[in-house]
Design an enzyme around this catalytic site. Structure first.
Site, PDB file in Angstrom:
ATOM      1  CG  ASP A 150      28.037  37.808   5.028  1.00  0.00           C
ATOM      2  OD1 ASP A 150      28.650  38.711   5.604  1.00  0.00           O
ATOM      3  OD2 ASP A 150      27.219  38.017   4.107  1.00  0.00           O
TER       4      ASP A 150
ATOM      5  NE  ARG B 290      25.617  47.240  -4.779  1.00  0.00           N
ATOM      6  CZ  ARG B 290      25.900  47.168  -3.473  1.00  0.00           C
ATOM      7  NH1 ARG B 290      25.275  46.301  -2.707  1.00  0.00           N
ATOM      8  NH2 ARG B 290      26.792  47.993  -2.955  1.00  0.00           N
TER       9      ARG B 290
END
Length: 289
Positions: free
Chosen positions: A151, A50
């Site tokens: 979030d 990532r």
């Protein structure tokens, strides 16, 4: 004390970058400080995969320089990209389906207006599922109900706010719910669906870090969904978050956890109500105005 080499690559296969032990340790420390996420040793490949994308996008040649830049610029926008990259978002409509009938029965007995907090909204499937449940359970009274959906990952929140999904993402929903809660796309939107405006209007999205000193939430909630989030935190962090939930809940408010999460160990005012569902002890629930 054993000192590990700081030049070990993530794997024997050829890589564009070298992720040393030192770099990996710094990544683990930084994401823990920033988001409370405790990455295990087994997450090394995930971290490489990532973050290497960030290095390519930024035109950087090594992790050491990237991390040094992060540490030197505490207010850099790259911190959000760093956090987004290391956040796992796995969700689906009505995931862990046993929770929603219990929520429906609970809100029928709640004083109006009903307010639910979804603390890990991801790409929106969970908060929209909550909103649909409120409509089904409350009927006309659902007009006053609301879902606060937060979030830490800004990218998934942008996706959630559009309310647009593929047919595959809604393929497991009953036809009745599809017709009632979604609009079918056509033309350039063929193969997609959009959440109906009346459902979308019930959900308010916002970025929130559960480790932030202030959450900016004041309303007392009838229920809090914190599902499949705590597994990324160590137990002291879990306990602190649970304690902060208490004053934000109405008496007998419900806390919904993920299927692999268990809070029975913690010194907090919740008692087990059902499968990964906890109820706030009315004698201890405070609520806030």
């Amino acid at each position: 004390m054993t000192i590990k080499s700081n030049t070990r690559p993530v794997a024997s296969a050829a890589r564009d970058f070298l992720l040393t032990d030192s770099d990996f340790s710094r990544v683990r420390a930084l994401i823990y400080q920033r988001a409370g996420i405790a990455l295990g040793e087994q997450k090394r490949e995930m971290v490489y995969s990532r973050l290497s994308r960030r290095l390519r996008e930024l035109g950087m040649s090594d992790f050491t320089s990237y991390l040094a830049q992060l540490e030197a610029q505490h207010d850099s926008a790259e911190w959000q990209s760093f956090t987004n990259a290391l956040t796992t978002n796995l969700t689906a409509f009505f995931r862990e389906a046993h929770h929603f009938p219990l929520l429906a029965e609970h809100v029928k007995t709640c004083a109006q207006p009903v307010t639910i907090w979804c603390s890990a909204a991801s790409t929106g499937e969970e908060p929209y599922s909550i909103a649909m449940t409120l409509i089904e359970a409350l009927g006309n009274r659902a007009g006053n109900a609301s879902v606060i959906a937060t979030d830490i990952d800004t990218q998934v929140l942008e996706k959630a706010a559009t309310g647009i999904y593929t047919m595959e993402q809604v393929s497991k929903l009953p036809q009745e719910r599809l017709k009632r809660f979604f609009l079918k796309g056509s033309g350039a939107r063929a193969g997609q669906v959009r959440i109906r405006p009346e459902v979308a209007a019930m959900v308010k999205f916002g970025q929130l870090n559960l480790l932030a000193p202030q959450w900016g939430l004041k309303e007392p909630f009838d229920a809090i969904f914190c599902r499949n989030v705590m597994i990324y935190f160590d137990k002291p962090t879990q306990n602190r978050i649970l304690q902060r939930f208490e004053p934000l809940m109405k008496p007998h408010g419900l806390l919904f956890a993920g299927h692999s999460e268990n809070f029975s160990y913690a010194s907090q005012p919740f008692r087990l109500r059902g499968q990964t569902v906890y109820e706030l002890d009315a004698k201890r629930g405070k609520g806030v105005a």
